[in-house]
Each structure stands twice: as C-alpha cells, then as structure tokens.
Design a protein around this motif. Structure first.
Motif, PDB file in Angstrom:
ATOM      1  N   UNK A   1     -14.628  43.949 -75.642  1.00  0.00           N
ATOM      2  CA  UNK A   1     -14.008  43.091 -74.591  1.00  0.00           C
ATOM      3  C   UNK A   1     -13.887  41.696 -75.348  1.00  0.00           C
ATOM      4  N   UNK A   2     -14.874  41.423 -75.836  1.00  0.00           N
ATOM      5  CA  UNK A   2     -14.808  39.941 -76.512  1.00  0.00           C
ATOM      6  C   UNK A   2     -13.760  39.866 -77.689  1.00  0.00           C
ATOM      7  N   UNK A   3     -14.042  40.902 -78.547  1.00  0.00           N
ATOM      8  CA  UNK A   3     -13.106  40.949 -79.710  1.00  0.00           C
ATOM      9  C   UNK A   3     -11.677  41.012 -79.307  1.00  0.00           C
ATOM     10  N   UNK A   4     -11.306  42.012 -78.501  1.00  0.00           N
ATOM     11  CA  UNK A   4      -9.809  42.156 -77.916  1.00  0.00           C
ATOM     12  C   UNK A   4      -9.388  40.827 -77.194  1.00  0.00           C
ATOM     13  N   UNK A   5     -10.334  40.416 -76.323  1.00  0.00           N
ATOM     14  CA  UNK A   5     -10.068  39.170 -75.792  1.00  0.00           C
ATOM     15  C   UNK A   5      -9.723  38.143 -76.539  1.00  0.00           C
ATOM     16  N   UNK A   6     -10.661  37.816 -77.479  1.00  0.00           N
ATOM     17  CA  UNK A   6     -10.413  36.639 -78.532  1.00  0.00           C
ATOM     18  C   UNK A   6      -9.050  36.645 -79.320  1.00  0.00           C
ATOM     19  N   UNK A   7      -8.820  38.126 -79.692  1.00  0.00           N
ATOM     20  CA  UNK A   7      -7.438  38.159 -80.374  1.00  0.00           C
ATOM     21  C   UNK A   7      -6.360  38.179 -79.534  1.00  0.00           C
ATOM     22  N   UNK A   8      -6.295  38.671 -78.434  1.00  0.00           N
ATOM     23  CA  UNK A   8      -5.490  38.335 -77.431  1.00  0.00           C
ATOM     24  C   UNK A   8      -5.160  36.788 -77.154  1.00  0.00           C
ATOM     25  N   UNK A   9      -6.228  36.344 -76.926  1.00  0.00           N
ATOM     26  CA  UNK A   9      -6.182  34.610 -76.781  1.00  0.00           C
ATOM     27  C   UNK A   9      -5.280  34.083 -77.975  1.00  0.00           C
ATOM     28  N   UNK A  10      -5.756  34.156 -79.048  1.00  0.00           N
ATOM     29  CA  UNK A  10      -5.022  33.772 -80.340  1.00  0.00           C
ATOM     30  C   UNK A  10      -3.534  34.062 -80.317  1.00  0.00           C
ATOM     31  N   UNK A  11      -3.247  35.623 -79.961  1.00  0.00           N
ATOM     32  CA  UNK A  11      -2.022  36.130 -80.081  1.00  0.00           C
ATOM     33  C   UNK A  11      -0.995  35.183 -78.879  1.00  0.00           C
ATOM     34  N   UNK A  12      -1.735  35.145 -77.715  1.00  0.00           N
ATOM     35  CA  UNK A  12      -1.002  34.498 -76.548  1.00  0.00           C
ATOM     36  C   UNK A  12      -0.608  32.923 -77.034  1.00  0.00           C
ATOM     37  N   UNK A  13      -1.326  32.194 -77.750  1.00  0.00           N
ATOM     38  CA  UNK A  13      -0.982  31.008 -78.032  1.00  0.00           C
ATOM     39  C   UNK A  13       0.426  30.858 -78.641  1.00  0.00           C
ATOM     40  N   UNK A  14       0.987  31.998 -79.206  1.00  0.00           N
ATOM     41  CA  UNK A  14       2.284  31.901 -79.686  1.00  0.00           C
ATOM     42  C   UNK A  14       3.091  32.518 -78.905  1.00  0.00           C
ATOM     43  N   UNK A  15       2.793  33.678 -78.080  1.00  0.00           N
ATOM     44  CA  UNK A  15       3.698  34.566 -77.298  1.00  0.00           C
ATOM     45  C   UNK A  15       3.904  33.998 -76.182  1.00  0.00           C
ATOM     46  N   UNK A  16       3.373  33.036 -75.452  1.00  0.00           N
ATOM     47  CA  UNK A  16       3.656  32.321 -74.147  1.00  0.00           C
ATOM     48  C   UNK A  16       3.731  30.774 -74.365  1.00  0.00           C
ATOM     49  N   UNK A  17       3.938  30.521 -75.702  1.00  0.00           N
ATOM     50  CA  UNK A  17       4.262  29.355 -76.239  1.00  0.00           C
ATOM     51  C   UNK A  17       5.303  28.591 -75.426  1.00  0.00           C
ATOM     52  N   UNK A  18       4.870  27.425 -74.580  1.00  0.00           N
ATOM     53  CA  UNK A  18       5.975  26.855 -73.992  1.00  0.00           C
ATOM     54  C   UNK A  18       6.238  27.255 -72.416  1.00  0.00           C
ATOM     55  N   UNK A  19       5.416  28.104 -72.087  1.00  0.00           N
ATOM     56  CA  UNK A  19       5.595  28.684 -70.497  1.00  0.00           C
ATOM     57  C   UNK A  19       5.387  27.997 -69.487  1.00  0.00           C
ATOM     58  N   UNK A  20       5.827  27.928 -68.620  1.00  0.00           N
ATOM     59  CA  UNK A  20       5.554  26.789 -67.640  1.00  0.00           C
ATOM     60  C   UNK A  20       4.277  26.813 -67.044  1.00  0.00           C
ATOM     61  N   UNK A  21       3.647  27.997 -66.974  1.00  0.00           N
ATOM     62  CA  UNK A  21       2.311  27.887 -66.547  1.00  0.00           C
ATOM     63  C   UNK A  21       1.260  28.355 -67.539  1.00  0.00           C
ATOM     64  N   UNK A  22       1.424  27.743 -68.651  1.00  0.00           N
ATOM     65  CA  UNK A  22       0.581  28.057 -69.890  1.00  0.00           C
ATOM     66  C   UNK A  22      -1.027  27.873 -69.542  1.00  0.00           C
ATOM     67  N   UNK A  23      -1.354  26.848 -68.855  1.00  0.00           N
ATOM     68  CA  UNK A  23      -2.536  26.480 -68.531  1.00  0.00           C
ATOM     69  C   UNK A  23      -3.321  27.540 -67.664  1.00  0.00           C
ATOM     70  N   UNK A  24      -2.546  27.835 -66.544  1.00  0.00           N
ATOM     71  CA  UNK A  24      -2.860  28.677 -65.768  1.00  0.00           C
ATOM     72  C   UNK A  24      -3.376  30.087 -66.129  1.00  0.00           C
ATOM     73  N   UNK A  25      -2.471  30.394 -67.149  1.00  0.00           N
ATOM     74  CA  UNK A  25      -2.336  31.817 -67.747  1.00  0.00           C
ATOM     75  C   UNK A  25      -3.768  31.974 -68.533  1.00  0.00           C
ATOM     76  N   UNK A  26      -4.044  30.793 -69.300  1.00  0.00           N
ATOM     77  CA  UNK A  26      -5.329  30.676 -70.175  1.00  0.00           C
ATOM     78  C   UNK A  26      -6.362  30.798 -69.265  1.00  0.00           C
ATOM     79  N   UNK A  27      -6.556  30.055 -67.954  1.00  0.00           N
ATOM     80  CA  UNK A  27      -7.439  30.017 -67.152  1.00  0.00           C
ATOM     81  C   UNK A  27      -7.784  31.199 -66.705  1.00  0.00           C
ATOM     82  N   UNK A  28      -6.734  32.306 -66.321  1.00  0.00           N
ATOM     83  CA  UNK A  28      -6.865  33.420 -65.863  1.00  0.00           C
ATOM     84  C   UNK A  28      -7.372  34.519 -66.849  1.00  0.00           C
ATOM     85  N   UNK A  29      -6.934  34.213 -68.197  1.00  0.00           N
ATOM     86  CA  UNK A  29      -7.488  35.226 -69.232  1.00  0.00           C
ATOM     87  C   UNK A  29      -8.871  35.065 -69.250  1.00  0.00           C
TER      88      UNK A  29
END
Lengths: 181, 99, 754
Positions: free
Chosen positions: C151-179
């Motif tokens: 869980x921690x490994x996949x989560x970490x990779x997804x966190x990193x990946x997401x910084x580019x994937x949802x870059x500039x999203x209107x609820x960027x902060x909210x997204x990471x909070x729920x991750x």
C-alpha cells in the motif's frame, strides 16, 4: 418559576409544606397541560394548535423539573420549544393552502377517534391503578447534569452512537425526500 | 407525590395524542399529535427514573427527544412532498391504498 | 495488562492464539504508519492551499516516510520470524477453566523453536460500554506487513505520478488530501486487530473511494458512478455488519464471563478449534462473503467497479486496482479460520467462495473483450484477477492468493498508470477512435505497458506467471503425473482458472494491438509523458518482472533451496489463529500446460489482430480495429454473445430497471395492487368457495336440513367479504384507529388474564 423556588427551598421548609407546594404545582401544570392538549387537537386554526402545543411542551418541562430532572427540563425547552415548534411553524407556513380550514371533521370520525382514545386511556388507567396504587416517589435529590453525562458517555455509549447515526440518517433522508428534482 | 399522578397525566396526554392522530385531517397536526404521544412517554420514563432512583429513564428520555427531532424532520419532509404532489395535506384525500 | 488478550474458556486444555505482545519496537509501534498519512490529510486540508505545491509535497513526504517505515517493519518482521525462539515471549493462550470463570493468568513463557512465529499484537481500550471493553490495536504478522509495504509503495508512486497527471486541476489540494486519507484508512485496515476496527476502516476506504471517483463531480456520469460505487458497497457492508455481529456473539457464547469478542485472532482460533457452532460460522461466512463481493467486485456485485473508472486514472490505479478492491481478499485472508470452517474448504471439491471467484474470473475476462475504453478493459481485468484471488482462497491456496494479490498490485498498477499516460497524451480513453500506433510516439509507456501485459497474461518468468501457476496448483484439481495434492479436488476451479488464463492473454493482446499498433487514429501529435509519470511506470514495471521470484515453488530445481517459498515462509501465519491448511506440491506438467494455454490465447488473438486485421487495414487503406466481416457478423451465436457482453450481462438493467424501479416506483402502487388483487380476491374467493361448497353440499346431501344453514354461511362469507372490503378504505387514519384499538384490546386482555 415557583416550582424551582419550591425545590430550592426544600431544606428550609418542612416536608409537609414541600409536598403541598409540589402537589399544587403539579395540579396547576397538569390541568393547564390537559386543557391545552385538548384544545390543540380540537382547534380549527393550525397556528393556534402549534401555540397550544408550546404550552403542553412547557408543561412537560415543568413536570421534568418537578421530578428532579432539571437537565432534561432545560433540554425539553431548548429542543422542543426552540427547535421543533419552529419547524412545525415552518411546515405550516410552507403548506399554507390548508391554513385554518381543518374543519369538516365528520361526527363519525370524531366519534371513532374519541372512542379509541377513551379505550386507550381506560385500559392504561386500569392497568396503572392496579399496578401502582399507592406507590410514593422516593425523595432523592435531583439528578445532576454530570450524572447524565457520565451515563451517556459511559454505560449508554452504544445507544448514544446509534442515536447520532439515526440523526444523520434522518437529516439525509429529510433532504432527499423534500428536495425538488 | 404519588407515582401514579404522573403516570395518569401521561396516560391522559397519550390518549389525547391518539385522538389527534386519528381525528385530524391536517398532516402537520397529526405530526404534532405524535409529539404529544412522545412527550407522554417521556413523562413516564422520567417518573420511573425518579421512582427507582436510577438515571436510565432520564437518559432514554433524552434519546427520545433526539429521535423525536429526527421524526419531525422526516415527517415534515414527507408532508411537504405530499403538499407538492397533491397541493393538499389533507390526509383523507390520500387514499391511494384503497382496496 | 490489558495489552494481552487472554480469554478464558471451559475445559482443560489451552488453545494458543499465537499472538505475543513482545517483538521489536517497529513491530509494536506499527500504528505510526497509518498515523502519518492521517496527519498529512489534516495538514493538507488546513495548510495545503497556502503551500507552494498545493499540499502535494506534504502527502508525498508522509507516504514516503510511511513507506520507509513499512520497509523497516518488513525487515523487522523477517528477523522476528526467523529468530522468534531467541526472544522471551509471552504466548497468549485461551485458557480453560473448570468453573468457567474468566481469569487473566493464562500467559506462559514461550521458549525454543517449538513455538511458531507469533503475530505481534498491541491493543488499547477504545471505549467501554455496558461493562464491555472495546479495543483498538494492531495485529502485525506477515500478511499485515506485506500489505503495508504494497500500500505505501503504490501509494507513494501514485502520489508522485499524480503531481503531473492532475497538474493544474481545480481541486488539486483536495485531491491530495483524500489520497492521504485513503492511504491512512487502508493502512489502518490492514493492521486492524479486531473486526470492529476493520469495519470502521472498511467504511473509511469506501468513503475515500466515493470522494475520489467523484473527483470531477461536475459531470453527471462521474457523480453517478461515485454514487453507484457507494450504494453497491452498502449492500455488501450490510453483510459485513451481519458477519461481524454474528461472530461477536458466537465467540461470546464460548467465552464464559464475556459478552462476545471482536478480536480477530480469538475469533479465528475459536473457529479453527471447532468451538463455534457451524451454523454461526456459515451465516457469518456468507455475510462476510457478501462484503467481499461488493468491495472486491465479485460477480454479481461487480458492476460499480467499471463505472468507478470515471475517477482520475491514478486513483483507479491505487484504489481500484492495487489496494482498496483487494480489501475484500485481504479480509478473507485475515478471517481465514472462519471461512475455512464456515465453507468447509478442506477436503471438498466446490464451495460458495471458490465458485463465485471462479465465475467472476470468467465473467470479468469475457467483458474485457468488448470494451472500447482502455481503462474499462483494465477494470474488467481487475475484476477477473480479483476473482482469481477469491477462487484461490476458496480452494485453500492461501499463500497463492496472497501472493497473487502482491504481484497483481504491481503489474496492474503499472498497466493503469500506463493507460493514464496514454490518455494524458491523446486526451481520451477510447482505444478504437483515438489510439493506435502509439508505440512509436510513446516508447517508455509502450515498453512498460508491454511488461505489465506479459506479467498479467502470465508468461514466465514474469510475476504473474508464478502467482497464477501457484493458484492453479493449489486447486488440487490437476491429475497428471501424480497431481498436486492440496486441500481438496477443485477440478472445476482448475478449469475455470485455465480458461481465464487463455482469455486474459487474448484480451490483453487485443488491448495492446488497439492501443500501440496499427496507425494512429486520433487527432494531433501525441507525446511521451514527463519523468514524473515515466519513473513510477518503470519502477512498477521492474517490480512486475522481479517480484515473482520472491516465491519460487518448493522443489524448483533451477533455484537453490534457500530461495524457494520465501514469500510463503514470511507471510503465511503458522500461528494459532490460522487454520491448518494443506500445501499443494508444484507440478512441472501443470506449469507447462498453463504456459501453453496462455500462448494459445495470445496466438489466437494475435492472429486475429496482428495478421487479419492488419491485412484488412492495409487493404482498406485505413487503420481498422475490427474485421469488417468479423465473427459477430457471420455467426448469430457470436453476435448474441457480443450483445450480452455489450450490455454487461444486463445486470445494470436488472438493478436499476427491475429492482430499483420496482421498489422506488411507488411502493404504494404495489401495496394497492396487493390490496386489490390479493386481499380482495382472497376475500371474494373465500366467499365464492363457501357458496360453491354450499351448493355442492346442497346438491349432494340432505337439502332440507342443511340447505338453510349452508346458504346462510355462504351469504355470510360473501357479505363479510364486502364488509372487509370497506375496511380497506385506503385511509391511513382508519388503519391507525384499528391498530390502536386492536393493540389496546390485546393489552387489556393481557391485564385481565395475567
């Protein structure tokens, strides 16, 4: 608040005086409540009915205090009179098509309802008189808010949590039912 | 004070509430009558709590108040829905269950 | 002292729970791992908007530290597992007692190698109610540690990946909070010590899933999908609640002086020892199975999972492929004592769990064939693979199932993130209209996706091969060359597994062809994604290659003995709360046959797409995705099958059209109809029958004597029918009046009689 005064003065007064004061208070409140309740279910004006309900609810709060449940009495006033009655008034306002025209209750209906009501009362009264003929209330002191808090958050924690879930469910349910879509 | 005086008062209120539920045609008034019934029950609970010298009755009366609040919320929502769908809250006109 | 759960029973022998409160600092303080993301959730919500990178750095830091801690915990666990006889440990024992009174003196000193490795359990009192103590705590064993790392490994990779994937999203902060919240809940779930805590974490991950699926809730389909996921999961959650409650009271009936028990270790140990009633275990297993079916997308509650692809792709990778959806599988693995006894897995040849799992693998794999949306292919593939795991658990191949969970997490996350990378480039998920030929434009994505595909298809030596093969071995259904042994003879499941292996290979070949081969059918010029997408992809692809070697089969001649069964050795509990399962023997013949089956699947699909479709495309001069005169246009049976699959087996129609509308579409109407047809007709029929009976009697028997009476009763019956009809006025209040009156009369009777 003669009742409170009577309660506070318990130590100074002799027990006989207190008993008389309590019984007088009870009689006044009981008569007022029953009369208001009767008016509430018979009046034609819905707003008046809501106001009669307020009197009954206040009376119930008084009874609570008379029984030494002061926290409950205050809660009764705040929740019922402060919130629920207001909700009722809103309900009346939003359904204003039916303002004050709750007449036309046919005699047959009233008779039926009255008979059922009397039947209910008769059976309950018979059972009560038979079971608790002369049971006296014990003269323990009023329960404190701390006692109630202790048992709610101690022994009764699970029912308490259940009630909070119920409130949430009712909240969501009310929104879903009443929303326009 | 006798225990029975409270219990009988509660019985009277309960019966009046029953009458109201059965006789009134206005949906809001029926809900108010139900509140009357719930309050009668509360008086019972608190009277027995005082009678037995325990606190459980009071706690449950508190729960009943909470449940009553929930009930009013949902009940009024239903009355509003009824009003919106049939422009009346006269319960005698709501007879779609007729056999 | 409440740290050590010691229960008292009534007999004369001890029942070891196999838990200890000893162990190294890391194993005892594993609660830190879920705490970190939980803190980051609060932190991001509070300060996220004011941080330079919108709070994502906080989430990455928290999950990163959690990952390091999880790895260290893993090392500590391996050490603990190998050296548990060196430590002075208290073995918690369910102590028996003649008087049946609980006493807390059941600990004994455990020394020497005789003791199996013990799970490390720590508990604290959560709350007390009605004289019961409810605890929270951590139960750390191989399974929990493995899940923590995944869980921690996949989560970490997804966190990193997401910084580019949802870059500039209107609820960027909210997204990471729920991750972060999701990571915390999932980590809490895997270390849960009791079922109540498990239930809470289970609901929490459900909420996070709901929020993240509906991340772009402005579009109606997305919020609908989120609602659907949430509501479908509610169905199963009822099962979980029932199961947990039943187990609680069932345990209570065997523990004198105690009301019940939520403790996972205790419940499992009691179930394995045969002290719980079989009925209770069956009911509980079925309830928990319902929860698994909804959470882990098992047939017929799987319909939410494909729709859940409406969420952002990294979320799909993390939640709907690698972690949350395996919560069901994890729960079975955790409560295995209960399931093993409840479904009587040992010595059988079919049971509910194995059958549902087997059915799901095939159902999911078939669905994957007809999808246009690349994420939906992967979603159905996930359903199918989850079915594989459930089936494996159903046949008693515990280690194989958990190992498949482990490998699947990596290659499926890799595939999902790859699909996300593709979608990022072409701004669409539609394989048929917007993809094709992407291998030239996106070489890294192409390569990693291919690795994931081969791992998923199960070609040696990639990860999927080893875990899939172990599951097939574990079914015990293989009869050639001496067979494989196992817990029973699940031949049907072996067949289902084989079929799915071929189907998996085939639909992944189709998916790869449509995405990466042929000519580009979309608009514009797709570009390879940036490093924050590529690096996680390569890490996952690398893992998809190597993790299979962690559990080389026992007796595998090509590897030294010290490298065999490493995963099983460290992960599978050998303690008291785990049932005695039989391990199957690996079989070369089975491995070869299953590989051939996979190759067959690839070849069949490959021939269709890479040869025939390619040729047809050349002839037509465009990039085709199907043959113009494919099997569906030539064979009516194929067309029917396609229609069935295209409509998702009509399950959604069944749920929303039949079930939901049937109940939502006013209940009143239904009641009215019942009133009209059932009650009225009953009354009428009673009347008529009476009349008829009367006539018969009148004709046959003495007319003069009986005549009048019969006619009267007949008339009375039909008259009564008329009267009863009037009672059914439809007016609620008259019903209420009857109710009140009847209840009061009954109460009055009670008073008079008693």
């Amino acid at each position: 608040m003669t009742v409170l005064a009577a309660l506070e003065g318990m130590d100074r007064l002799s027990s006989g005086d207190v008993l008389v004061a309590q019984n007088v208070a009870f009689a006044i409140m009981a008569i007022t409540m029953v009369a208001s309740a009767l008016r509430m279910v018979t009046t034609r004006n819905v707003v008046h009915a809501a106001l009669y309900l307020v009197i009954v609810l206040a009376g119930v709060a008084g009874i609570f205090i008379l029984l030494g449940a002061e926290f409950l009495g205050v809660t009764q006033i705040m929740v019922y009179i402060g919130a629920i009655v207001v909700l009722f008034l809103f309900g009346i306002m939003l359904t204003k098509g039916s303002f004050g025209d709750d007449d036309g209750v046919t005699g047959e209906r009233r008779l039926m309802a009255g008979l059922v009501g009397l039947l209910v009362f008769g059976v309950m009264a018979a059972a009560l008189v038979e079971s608790f003929a002369d049971a006296e209330l014990s003269r323990s002191g009023p329960s404190t808010t701390a006692d109630i808090a202790d048992s709610i958050f101690g022994y009764y924690i699970v029912p308490f949590e259940a009630v909070s879930v119920l409130l949430l469910a009712a909240l969501i349910g009310a929104i879903v039912v009443a929303r326009k879509d | 004070m006798l225990l029975n005086q409270f219990l009988l008062l509660s019985a009277v209120l309960f019966s009046i509430g029953v009458y109201g539920v059965l006789a009134r045609r206005n949906g809001v008034l029926v809900l108010m009558s139900i509140e009357l019934i719930l309050n009668a029950v509360n008086i019972n609970l608190v009277a027995f709590a005082a009678f037995t010298g325990t606190i459980g009755g009071e706690v449950f009366a508190l729960f009943v108040i909470a449940v009553a609040a929930a009930e009013v919320g949902v009940g009024l929502a239903m009355v509003l829905l009824l009003y919106r769908s049939s422009r009346t809250i006269d319960l005698t006109t709501v007879d779609r269950l007729r056999g | 002292m409440s740290n050590l759960l010691i229960a008292a029973l009534s007999a004369d022998a001890g029942l070891p729970l196999g838990i200890t409160e000893g162990g190294s600092w890391l194993l005892r303080n594993v609660w830190l791992i879920p705490l970190l993301p939980a803190l980051s959730f609060v932190g991001i919500l509070t300060f996220g908007k004011r941080m330079p990178r919108g709070g994502s750095e906080l989430g990455i830091a928290a999950v990163g530290i959690a990952f390091v801690l999880a790895l260290l915990t893993g090392v500590a666990w391996m050490d603990h597992r190998d050296n548990s006889h060196d430590q002075e440990v208290h073995v918690a024992v369910v102590q028996f007692d003649d008087h049946g009174v609980g006493h807390g003196d059941g600990s004994e000193e455990g020394h020497g190698g005789g003791h199996p490795s013990l799970a490390v359990q720590r508990t604290a009192v959560w709350f007390q109610a009605g004289g019961m103590e409810f605890t929270v705590g951590t139960l750390v064993d191989g399974l929990a540690v493995m899940m923590l790392v995944v869980v921690t490994l996949v989560s970490l990779l997804v966190h990193v990946y997401s910084t580019e994937y949802v870059h500039g999203d209107r609820r960027y902060t909210h997204y990471f909070a729920f991750l972060s919240l999701f990571s915390a809940s999932m980590l809490l779930l895997v270390v849960s010590e009791n079922t109540l805590q498990l239930l809470c974490a289970w609901e929490l991950v459900g909420v996070c899933s709901f929020v993240l699926i509906g991340h772009w809730w402005e579009e109606k389909p997305n919020s609908d999908a989120a609602l659907k996921a949430f509501l479908t999961n509610r169905v199963g959650d009822m099962g979980l609640l029932v199961g947990v409650t039943v187990l609680f009271f069932a345990a209570g009936s065997t523990l004198p002086g105690r009301f019940g028990s939520f403790s996972i270790a205790e419940t499992n140990a009691l179930a394995s020892s045969g002290m719980l009633s079989h009925t209770a275990l069956v009911v509980a297993s079925c309830g928990l199975m319902a929860a698994v079916m909804s959470k882990s997308g098992q047939f017929f509650l799987h319909t939410w999972l494909p729709d859940a692809m409406a969420g952002p792709t990294p979320v799909s990778a993390l939640i709907h492929a690698a972690t949350m959806v395996v919560a069901g599988v994890f729960m079975i693995a955790r409560m295995y004592g209960v399931f093993f006894e409840g479904f009587q897995i040992g010595g059988s040849s079919i049971n509910l769990m194995a059958f549902i799992g087997g059915l799901t693998t095939i159902v999911g794999a078939c669905m994957a064939f007809v999808q246009r949306d690349i994420k939906k292919v992967l979603a159905y593939s996930t359903i199918s693979q989850l079915g594989y795991m459930v089936m494996a658990l159903g046949v008693g191949a515990w280690t194989a199932a958990v190992f498949h969970l482990f490998t699947h997490a990596f290659f499926k996350a890799c595939l999902f993130l790859g699909a996300g990378s593709v979608a990022h480039a072409v701004h669409s998920f539609d394989m048929k209209s917007d993809m094709g030929g992407l291998r030239k434009h996106m070489p890294h994505t192409y390569r990693t996706f291919m690795i994931g595909t081969v791992a998923l298809a199960g070609l040696p030596p990639l990860a999927g091969f080893w875990s899939k093969d172990e599951i097939l071995v574990g079914t015990g259904g293989w009869g050639l060359l001496g067979g494989t042994g196992g817990n029973g003879a699940y031949t049907l499941m072996l067949g289902m597994g084989m079929l799915t292996a071929a189907l998996t290979a085939a639909y992944m070949t189709r998916c790869v062809y449509l995405t990466f081969f042929g000519e580009f059918r979309g608009h514009g010029e797709p570009h390879e994604s940036g490093p924050r997408i590529i690096v996680p992809l390569w890490i996952l692809a690398g893992l998809a290659i190597v993790v299979g070697f962690l559990n080389l089969p026992t007796g595998f001649q090509l590897a030294p003995g010290s490298l065999q069964e490493r995963f099983g050795h460290y992960v599978e509990p050998v303690a008291g709360y785990f049932p005695a399962i039989t391990h199957a023997t690996p079989s070369w013949s089975l491995a070869i046959v299953s590989t051939l089956v996979v190759i067959l699947g690839i070849a069949a699909s490959g021939y269709y797409y890479f040869v025939k479709v390619e040729a047809a495309s050349k002839a037509a001069g465009t990039s085709l995705t199907e043959l113009p005169d494919g099997p569906t246009s030539r064979y009516p049976l194929a067309a029917m099958g396609y229609k069935l699959l295209d409509n998702k087996y009509y399950l959604d129609h069944l749920y929303s059209g039949v079930i939901a509308n049937g109940t939502k579409g006013p209940l009143a109407r239904l009641a009215y109809r019942i009133n009209q047809q059932v009650i009225d007709r009953t009354v009428d029929v009673v009347g008529e029958t009476a009349v008829k009976a009367g006539t018969v009697v009148y004709d046959k028997i003495d007319q003069l004597v009986v005549d009048g009476a019969v006619n009267a009763s007949g008339r009375a019956s039909s008259g009564m029918g008329e009267e009863l009809r009037r009672v059914n006025s439809g007016k609620v209040q008259s019903y209420a009046a009857i109710l009140f009156a009847a209840a009061t009369v009954l109460a009055g009777l009670l008073i008079v009689i008693v």
